[in-house]
Design an enzyme around this catalytic site. Structure first.
Site, mmCIF file in Angstrom:
data_model
loop_
_atom_site.group_PDB
_atom_site.id
_atom_site.type_symbol
_atom_site.label_atom_id
_atom_site.label_comp_id
_atom_site.label_asym_id
_atom_site.label_seq_id
_atom_site.Cartn_x
_atom_site.Cartn_y
_atom_site.Cartn_z
ATOM 1 C CB SER A 15 43.202 30.450 -95.668
ATOM 2 O OG SER A 15 43.816 31.677 -96.002
ATOM 3 N N GLY A 16 40.990 28.791 -94.242
ATOM 4 C CA GLY A 16 40.405 27.494 -93.906
ATOM 5 C C GLY A 16 38.910 27.445 -94.141
ATOM 6 C CB CYS A 48 50.310 35.481 -95.365
ATOM 7 S SG CYS A 48 49.429 34.453 -94.201
ATOM 8 C CE LYS A 51 54.559 37.675 -93.898
ATOM 9 N NZ LYS A 51 54.310 36.973 -92.668
ATOM 10 N N GLY A 261 52.016 37.814 -79.597
ATOM 11 C CA GLY A 261 51.230 36.596 -79.783
ATOM 12 C C GLY A 261 49.800 36.890 -80.188
ATOM 13 C CG ASP A 302 45.722 30.423 -87.042
ATOM 14 O OD1 ASP A 302 46.104 29.350 -87.555
ATOM 15 O OD2 ASP A 302 46.251 31.520 -87.299
ATOM 16 C CG HIS A 435 78.449 26.235 -109.804
ATOM 17 N ND1 HIS A 435 78.779 26.514 -108.490
ATOM 18 C CD2 HIS A 435 79.390 26.850 -110.581
ATOM 19 C CE1 HIS A 435 79.876 27.249 -108.464
ATOM 20 N NE2 HIS A 435 80.264 27.471 -109.725
#
Length: 449
Positions: A15-16, A48, A51, A261, A302, A435
């Site tokens: 993504s980055g 992501c 998942k 991790g 990351d 509501h």
């Protein structure tokens, strides 16, 4: 005319990296991006996106059961794992094609293969060598499994997205995002699920009420959670795996998932030989402008091991490219970044936890509500929702908002705008609720607990 093959060479098409490459190319910068696996990186391929698709699939088991309370009579539903995998793969393939198209349309050269830095301005991919004015490392992270006897028998989240068949019994080791999300997914798909975590509570770093509530709700659904439990070794006996704990227990499973991790994905890039500073975990060390100690080399996302979220990586990409090529010097604001855990029930959170607020402010007020959502008054299911607000006592400024319940991520995304804008509790109180919704509870909590 540039003396280099490319003005910017991006290593990693997640993504980055893709965002940086596209933005730079739109500013008439000559860009190449190298990727040794799949376009889209972890998020699109083994993170992501798949998942969340699996979360959707797993929730149907409860939805079918809840339907009875609303007058529906259903035959026993049947789940087909191979069909879900095929559907997931089709969607991931579509997204990979979208990324390829976006890069091609932007004029970015896509290079397949493992990139390796030869010097501050040279990158090798396979037998080709490319020169570049600047290099951007955006290789993300990789699952980390501790060295224990029997490590070869375990899988990581990467493999969970391509299992040939579902196990009957799954042991998950870990207590973070990935562990609790897969616990909910597999349990919802009918897998007997046990989760072991060496810590005292799940989701380290989150508000304590959130952590306790999530654990309680997961247990109420039938997930076996064993806290303060470490795994010493794993043995394979026939088709069965036997995990031995540091607490002298044995846990039998058909599959063991380690979600302990992720580590920065810097191996094989040639960074250490070049003298790029890495920390003890292997993360690339950068300054506030994402620059390493070698001026022509940058890193985002990351691989820097700071705030490891996809939207943060893309924000860093935009900030970096704007500074390098558009003359804009705005930095990423890391305060009040919202996040969601797609556990079941979901977690959504933004701002300070209660513990963090007490350290920073002399006096705070806590507003909290635990209730049964309207849906479950008829569903026959006992799932509850928790909502919590952390407020500075003097000014009334909302410091943090936390939620566990259905669609928490969707709700907190909107709340995050208000928190970042500096909204006070009085602003929330004066806002008319919608509501009946769960979200209206955030504007009707009147008394601190």
């Amino acid at each position: 005319m540039s003396n280099y093959d490319f003005d910017l060479f991006v290593i990693g098409a997640g993504s980055g990296g893709v965002r940086a490459a596209r933005m730079a190319a739109a500013l008439n910068v000559g860009v190449a991006v190298a990727e040794n696996r799949h376009l889209g990186g972890t998020c699109v391929n083994v993170g992501c996106v798949p998942k969340k698709l699996f979360v959707y699939a797993s929730r149907f088991s409860e939805e079918f059961d809840a339907a009875k309370g609303f007058g529906w009579s259903l035959q026993k539903p049947q789940f087909d794992w191979t069909r879900l995998l095929a559907q997931k793969n089709r969607e991931i393939g579509r997204l990979q094609g979208v990324y390829q198209g976006l890069l091609n349309q932007s004029g970015v050269k896509v290079i397949e293969g493992q990139a390796r830095l030869l010097d501050a301005h040279t990158v090798a991919v396979a037998d080709r060598v490319y020169t570049c004015e600047r290099i951007l490392i955006a290789t993300g992270g990789w699952p980390s499994v501790p060295e224990i006897p029997g490590k070869k028998w375990v899988v990581t989240s990467n493999e969970m997205f391509a299992l040939e068949k579902l196990p009957k019994r799954l042991l998950i080791v870990g207590g973070g995002y990935i562990a609790v999300e897969f616990a909910g997914i597999m349990h919802g798909l009918g897998v007997q699920t046990t989760l072991c975590y060496r810590g005292a509570q799940l989701l380290r770093g989150f508000d304590e009420d959130i952590r306790e509530f999530v654990s309680q709700e997961m247990r109420s659904k039938g997930i076996d959670i064993r806290l303060n439990t470490s795994i010493d070794s794993i043995k394979k006996i026939g088709d069965e795996l036997m995990a031995h704990t540091g607490q002298n227990q044995s846990i039998a499973a058909d599959l063991v998932l380690y979600a302990t991790g992720r580590k920065p994905n810097t191996a094989g890039l040639g960074l250490e030989a070049l003298g790029v500073y890495l920390d003890a975990a292997g993360a690339v060390r950068v300054n506030e402008q994402y620059q390493t100690n070698i001026p022509s080399i940058y890193a985002i996302g990351d691989v820097t091991n700071r705030i490891n979220l996809t939207p943060v990586a893309t924000a860093e990409a935009m900030a970096l490219i704007n500074r390098l090529y558009a003359g804009l010097n705005a930095l990423v604001d890391y305060d009040n970044i919202p996040t969601a855990v797609f556990s079941q029930p979901n977690v959504g959170t933004v701002g300070l936890s209660e513990a963090e607020a007490r350290k920073r402010y002399p006096a705070i007020d806590i507003y909290k509500s635990v209730f049964t959502p309207m849906k479950h008054t008829l569903s026959g299911q006992g799932e509850k929702t928790l909502m919590k607000m952390v407020v500075e006592a003097g000014s009334g400024k909302v410091l943090g908002v936390h939620m566990v319940g259905a669609d928490a991520g969707e709700i907190i995304q909107g709340i995050a705008v208000a928190v970042r804008a500096g909204a006070t509790k009085a602003v929330f109180d004066s806002t008319i609720g919608i509501h009946p919704t769960t979200a209206e509870e955030f504007v009707t909590m009147r008394k601190p607990v």
